[in-house]
Scaffold this active site. Sequence first.
Site, mmCIF file in Angstrom:
data_model
loop_
_atom_site.group_PDB
_atom_site.id
_atom_site.type_symbol
_atom_site.label_atom_id
_atom_site.label_comp_id
_atom_site.label_asym_id
_atom_site.label_seq_id
_atom_site.Cartn_x
_atom_site.Cartn_y
_atom_site.Cartn_z
ATOM 1 N N GLY A 63 16.789 67.575 -31.006
ATOM 2 C CA GLY A 63 17.782 68.519 -31.755
ATOM 3 C C GLY A 63 17.662 67.913 -33.339
ATOM 4 O O GLY A 63 18.644 68.715 -34.002
ATOM 5 N N GLY A 123 11.527 59.236 -42.317
ATOM 6 C CA GLY A 123 12.612 59.733 -41.297
ATOM 7 C C GLY A 123 14.023 59.715 -42.072
ATOM 8 O O GLY A 123 14.250 58.822 -43.031
ATOM 9 N N GLY A 149 16.821 60.392 -39.678
ATOM 10 C CA GLY A 149 17.663 60.593 -38.340
ATOM 11 C C GLY A 149 18.835 59.360 -38.474
ATOM 12 O O GLY A 149 19.914 59.752 -38.218
ATOM 13 N N GLU A 150 18.517 58.273 -38.583
ATOM 14 C CA GLU A 150 19.224 57.060 -38.619
ATOM 15 C C GLU A 150 20.065 56.832 -39.866
ATOM 16 O O GLU A 150 21.243 56.501 -39.849
ATOM 17 C CB GLU A 150 18.480 55.829 -38.029
ATOM 18 C CG GLU A 150 18.501 56.043 -36.565
ATOM 19 C CD GLU A 150 17.317 55.263 -36.208
ATOM 20 O OE1 GLU A 150 16.134 55.307 -36.831
ATOM 21 O OE2 GLU A 150 17.328 54.157 -35.208
ATOM 22 N N SER A 187 13.685 56.761 -36.396
ATOM 23 C CA SER A 187 13.487 57.665 -37.353
ATOM 24 C C SER A 187 12.025 57.818 -37.646
ATOM 25 O O SER A 187 11.641 58.129 -38.757
ATOM 26 C CB SER A 187 14.288 57.275 -38.726
ATOM 27 O OG SER A 187 15.662 57.295 -38.483
#
Lengths: 761, 330
Positions: A479, A706, A708-709, A520
């Site tokens: 996602g 990354g 994401g986190e 990530s």
Amino acid sequence: MLESTVLPAESRSEPPTEAIAFPPGDCARLEGVEKVTGRARYSADVRLPEMLWASVLRSPLPHARIRSIRTNAARALPGVHAVLTCENTPAIPWYDHGKLFDRTVRFVGDEVAAVAADSPAIAVQALALIEVDYEPLSFALDLAAALAADAPRIHGGERNLVEEPRVDQRGHVRRGMREAELIIDRVYTTQIAHHACLEPHGCVAAWNGSVLTLYASTQGIGALREEVAEKLGMESRDVRIITEHMGGGFGSKQVAWKHDVIAALLAKEARRPVYLVLDREAESVAVGNRNATRQHVRIGAKRDGTLTAITAEIDIQIGAYRAGGEDSIVDWVYHSTYACRNVRTEQSVVYTNTGPAIAFRAPGYVEGAFALESAMDELARALSLDPIELRLKNYTEIDQRKRKPYTLPEALRACYASVSRAFGWKSYPRPTATGAKRRGIGFAAHDWVGGSGHPPGKVRVALGEDGRFRLETGAQDIGTGTRTALAQICASTLGIGVDQIEVQIGDTDVELPAPVSAGSATLATLGPAVQSAAAQAKALVFDAAAAALQLPVETLALESGRIVAPVGAGIGLAELAKKHGRRSLRAAGKRTSNRRSHAIRTCGAQCVEVEVDVETGEVRILRVVAAHDCGRIINRRLVDSQVIGGITQGLGFALLEGRVVDARSGVVLNANLEDYKIPTIADTPEIVHAAIDLPDTAANSTGAKGIGEPPIIPVAPAIANAIFDAVGIRLYNTPISTCSLLDALSGPPYFRVCDREEPTP
Amino acid sequence: MKAFEYAAPESLADALRTLRAARTQSVRPLAGGTDLLPLIKADIEAPHTLMNLKRLRDLPRGIELDGEEASRGALASLADIARHPQIARSFPALAQAALSAATPQLRNMATLGGTLLQRPRCWYFRSPHFRCWLKGGSACDAREGQNQFHAVFDTGVCRAVHPSDLACALVLFDARIRVRGPRGERTLAVSEFFAPPEDARRTETVLAEDELVVAVHLPAPPHRAASVYVKAMDRAAWAFATVSVAASMRCEDDRIAAVSVVLGGVATVPWPLTAGLQQLVGASPSDDAAITAAARTALSAAEPLRMNAYKVPLAQSLIRRALSFLAPAP
């Protein structure tokens, strides 16, 4: 920098391949239309012919021994095709101590039996017919209870510790504290938070002879294949995992959970495909949560703000089992965020009779940053320093744990500058308090060990007979936009449009190693591999065209699906592909190692403005401005989505979310989306992403890392600091709910927290 | 969830005939289903027959206004009530309560009759793991348990709070509930309709199992009385009230001539305040000290549990806030 003397000389660095140029602007998520029109197929949407429905019987007790299980009545129910319990199932080892179906259950929700039936209703009816005779055992539901001298032993052994406490230290903290002119000494607690994935955990299992296919909701198709194969004693080539789309993982779907193997075993026994997707209660209690923590933090500083020592004693509530996956590294936060010569952390991981914890978006750092960044704010105020100045005063350009310079040492400074400018930190026009509403602002910074990417990672790029390029990867898109970002890198390298790329993702059949979508890591792992494969594929295609056209390769160019020469000769990509057959115009790319001389990290900072209603305890977040280092931004829209999503989730952690457990029964009372309150759109403020977009070309050839986190990490402390700024009350426990804030507002000098033990004045 | 029969009568007479069977086997009327269906799925309700009311031709669903009075059919949706211009004009607290409830999707489905009959959201009541007193058990699990969202006024064994926003406003406006049963029709004052659960009747209303709510009648509010609904939540939307206040006030010559306040989120039923408020009659509506003192007196009978003491100052604040909102501009 004092520590710079110990840095190793620049050595063995692998120069990155040619930096990549990205077309300006961003592109929409490739699967976006499929998703918003409801056509995207998630694992929970999979329906197979002859499929049965499974349901799992779970322990109603927090700690008990199973004396006996009777399943005769359940088996006799028409429509029931398989029943599994500890009595008829191989004792497959699970977690750190335990079995697939254990004779001891250790939390309310622990798996006891499973049924596959013709319909979900029959499956549930069958569960009710299973008679289990439990011998209740005494239990411990939280850190205090599990660490008490007379606590029941959850896994035998002396104490309820997973292992000996992890002590990590540098310098001399005692001396550092003696040198300090001011010490902040506080205890912080953070709560158990649910991942609250909108698509619950689950899978559909189908056997074809000896080959098992699992349509699973997972963050790691490759890792799940290995784990499931190992649990079932199979070769991994006989297991295929498919994850077309994922409805939320956030860390909780990075390991094989029991339902994956239960579904496979039920399908084997029933000789029919089996659907096993968890209900919301099981989703909330049995497949991971963010661990609760208690952190005793001491920070010593000179009057000028120089940190002299940091200590932290950390207890982590891991729950009934260690589920595996990424560890919660609360302690690292204290070692890495700020320059400090004397640091000591002691981290204990504690079993309790609650569901097993698992990584949750920046595991450990969210919890640690709440404590550290709250303490830094308190320190800044005690020293009359601006919170950003205090952090600049203690800036580090090296990874003090590994004693290596960062690949992008200026990134955090750039985040401070960007966020401060975009927010207007220095020129905040504090409104005069009117009525019950008070406004305030807060700042918090963070670093994060993830985002760097690492081998192994392998992809293939091939020219298809339709003239489009096919990018094959063994990754999954959970996602975050992995499909889209990898396609962009591929397209940019080839010099074509993203619409000319077809991405194969989410199926282990490609036999290509890829990372679990965690840490990530996906983009920074696979991006360089894609770049390399695409560059090689381009060379192959050009060479083939040069041969076909009998022209020198350097005279050729790729234009609108054709390789053309300046004089008008040319050949279409489709024609070229047909000429060469399937495999010849195909190249593989591999992720190479990160350079050893440097440390790669991500970092960031956020400013928030809040409005506190001192009469109702309601906190409104008015705006959040965030700057995070993720190296080069490949797709601004997707990065913005991660920033917005992470901050929204962080806001829930800070203000709303927390598991509530009944103390007498161990039952989770808010294992649903009514009582476990995640933020609604009305809770979510304006979120501004003050992007810094600094390519980290020393990290990898794409310069991208990354995202994401990182955005979730500093949200809670920034909010807590803003609440202090607004009303002068500091809250040391998350979530800062309206009732805890009201209690604090009405109960000085000590703070009463409504869902914790009674305070002592 | 247990299997059930399904009935969809088309006339009130047929519906009442079906309901008559309720004496031997449970029949549950279904309107919006926003509460009943989750209760059935959680096995808290296990009706023998589910009777759909939405097909009834003669059950009023509209909102009729006669002069300033209003009569609303049991099937009127919360969304209908929230957006009805005359309701907003004459009974603002009711329109605001409707608008503050749940989410737009739920407000479109939920009905007026249903909101009166909502069961508590208490997590012990809703959880299949507990057999609390309200479900026929022997004790209230919340009293010694996790009770941060529970009642601060003691009305008996149960400490769940009444969940309906609209119910508070209806009590404020002295609504009359028209119900029909096998013995014909009767009309109840809303204050009689709601009654704390007791041993022999573990529900929040006196409605018999074989009766249906058919309409709600609102008498015209006193001339120039203003009203407001104030709701505190622990999330900005889609949450039940931690505490709510429905209040109305009428002033004459810059003096309070009449004032009433109904609290939500504090007891098993909507909680009209009597103590303390009368002392405000004759006071200036801008007399903060008098209002603060009245609010304190009004809550003096509260007996909070271990985790919900915050509701007492919260209720006091909301009362002050509501009354100051209603004070005429100087």
